[in-house]
Design an enzyme around this catalytic site. Structure first.
Site, PDB file in Angstrom:
ATOM      1  N   SER A 142       0.802  -1.222   0.000  1.00 10.85           N
ATOM      2  CA  SER A 142       0.000   0.000   0.000  1.00 10.85           C
ATOM      3  C   SER A 142       0.836   1.275   0.000  1.00 10.85           C
ATOM      4  O   SER A 142       0.451   2.257  -0.613  1.00 10.85           O
ATOM      5  CB  SER A 142      -0.937  -0.010   1.199  1.00 10.85           C
ATOM      6  OG  SER A 142      -0.191  -0.047   2.392  1.00 10.85           O
TER       7      SER A 142
ATOM      8  N   LYS B 101     -12.495  -1.708   0.531  1.00  7.50           N
ATOM      9  CA  LYS B 101     -11.726  -0.799  -0.323  1.00  7.50           C
ATOM     10  C   LYS B 101     -12.443  -0.641  -1.670  1.00  7.50           C
ATOM     11  O   LYS B 101     -13.497  -0.024  -1.725  1.00  7.50           O
ATOM     12  CB  LYS B 101     -10.285  -1.281  -0.424  1.00  7.50           C
ATOM     13  CG  LYS B 101      -9.584  -1.034   0.916  1.00  7.50           C
ATOM     14  CD  LYS B 101      -8.159  -1.481   1.006  1.00  7.50           C
ATOM     15  CE  LYS B 101      -7.583  -1.018   2.348  1.00  7.50           C
ATOM     16  NZ  LYS B 101      -6.824  -2.026   3.036  1.00  7.50           N
TER      17      LYS B 101
ATOM     18  N   HIS C   2      -5.455  -4.378  -1.613  1.00  5.26           N
ATOM     19  CA  HIS C   2      -5.320  -3.202  -2.467  1.00  5.26           C
ATOM     20  C   HIS C   2      -5.401  -3.553  -3.944  1.00  5.26           C
ATOM     21  O   HIS C   2      -5.175  -2.701  -4.796  1.00  5.26           O
ATOM     22  CB  HIS C   2      -4.002  -2.483  -2.179  1.00  5.26           C
ATOM     23  CG  HIS C   2      -4.049  -1.655  -0.941  1.00  5.26           C
ATOM     24  ND1 HIS C   2      -4.794  -0.510  -0.845  1.00  5.26           N
ATOM     25  CD2 HIS C   2      -3.464  -1.832   0.263  1.00  5.26           C
ATOM     26  CE1 HIS C   2      -4.648   0.003   0.367  1.00  5.26           C
ATOM     27  NE2 HIS C   2      -3.858  -0.782   1.062  1.00  5.26           N
TER      28      HIS C   2
END
Ligand SMILES: *Cc1c(COP(=O)(O)O)cnc(C)c1O
Length: 353
Positions: free
Chosen positions: A189, A248, A217
């Site tokens: 990240s 996310k 991610h």
């Protein structure tokens, strides 16, 4: 007296954090999450650009995702008030497990309250003291905690360093580990690095190791249809244990999952403590995630990813090891909004150099 001493110590620790500039204040947002949000600053509400959310596809406030969440709540209620195995499994849990397994190309999947919990449960449940975990040093905090909870022997390799990974795998082999599991983030990240999945897979083959990948991610973003970091290399089937989040790109709500072969997932269902001893996901959370997966894997997802990558190309990443400002773009940002942010960064740099 010892209670007062404890509170004094807590205050002292907070003061130290403050003097080191390490206090994390919480800004109060009074609008839904989005490219622009309203924040309350000293009682006044200001509309500001937001380049800090993991809401990569801009789906957190998508009307279809919100409506799917509401509809699931109407049908299933606010929550089940039970862990999954007692009386907390709804049809929508099974539906979401099937949808996410199919999306990432795995045989089966299991839901967790969060990916933090998924990573906290995986290693302890699947490995024992005869086994070894070889973990990237920059892996997410939840992997580090999960590895700590397991009795397996621990080896660490420098971030993305394949020579080091090879050395640590050799060390684990030499120590006669029964099963060796490599643990890596799919996308790291802080700098947005993609794991070298092809090289990791080649080393895993050579040493007979399994691969655990945390794709928080990457799910919804990287690879064909956003199927993940390994899918980007055409190696989705080479990942043995894949963890990810719905918090996310996939709607920004909450909830985690682990996808893999059926015996792996079945064993987690029996043994993973954050799954066994924590409440089942609320129906509304599942409804939102299902709608987000549907959008992310379709042609609209391709368009959103194209917007996201076009925006991301405008923010260069500084070399590793250098102080950085983390900027998170999403598909919801317009070009004008990105221009405004770049101009604000220019002005901030001018004011500080
Ligand atoms: C965000 C993140 C997590 C935690 O996910 P939650 O579902 O919010 O608990 C775990 N691992 C990585 C790599 C992440 O980026």
């Amino acid at each position: 007296m010892s209670r007062q001493a404890f509170l004094n110590r807590a205050q002292e620790t907070l003061r130290t954090l403050g003097s080191e500039g390490l206090i994390k204040p919480e800004r109060v947002i009074v609008s839904p999450q989005g490219a622009e949000v309203e924040v309350s600053i000293d009682g006044t509400v200001r509309r500001v650009l937001n380049f800090s959310a993991n809401n990569y596809l801009g789906l957190a406030n998508d009307p279809r995702v919100v409506e799917a969440s509401l509809e699931a709540t109407r049908r299933g209620g606010a929550g089940v008030g039970s862990v999954r195995f007692i009386c907390g499994t709804l049809g929508i849990h099974k539906e979401l497990e099937a949808a996410i397994a199919d999306y990432v190309g795995a045989e089966a999947a299991i839901l967790f309250p969060a990916c933090f919990d998924a990573n906290g449960g995986i290693f302890e449940a699947l490995l024992g003291e005869e086994d070894a975990i070889v973990s990237d040093t920059l892996n997410h905090a939840s992997i580090i905690d999960g590895v700590r909870l397991s009795k397996a022997k621990r080896y660490r390799y420098a971030q993305g360093d394949m020579d080091d990974l090879e050395r640590q795998l050799a060390a684990a082999r030499a120590a006669n580990a029964r099963t060796i599991m490599i643990a890596t983030d799919g996308v790291f990240s802080m700098d947005g690095y993609l794991a070298k999945v092809d090289e990791i897979a080649a080393l895993a083959d050579r040493f007979g190791a399994l691969i655990m990948m945390d794709d928080c991610h990457a799910t919804g973003i990287i690879g064909p249809q956003g199927r993940g970091a390994a899918a980007d290399f055409g190696l989705a089937s080479r990942v043995d244990v894949l963890s990810g989040t719905f918090g996310k790109a996939l709607g920004g709500g909450m909830g985690g999952f682990v996808a893999g072969a059926r015996p792996t997932v079945d064993l987690l269902r029996q043994k993973a403590r954050p799954y066994l001893f924590s409440n089942a996901l609320a129906p509304g959370v599942c409804g939102a995630a299902l709608a987000a997966i549907h959008i992310a894997r379709g042609v609209e997802g391709d368009a959103l990813r194209a917007l996201l990558f076009a925006n991301a190309r405008r923010f260069p990443v500084v070399p590793n090891g250098r102080a950085r400002i983390r900027i998170q773009v999403s598909a919801a940002h317009t070009e004008a909004q990105v221009d405004t942010a770049i101009e604000a960064l220019r002005q901030a740099r001018a004011a500080h150099t």
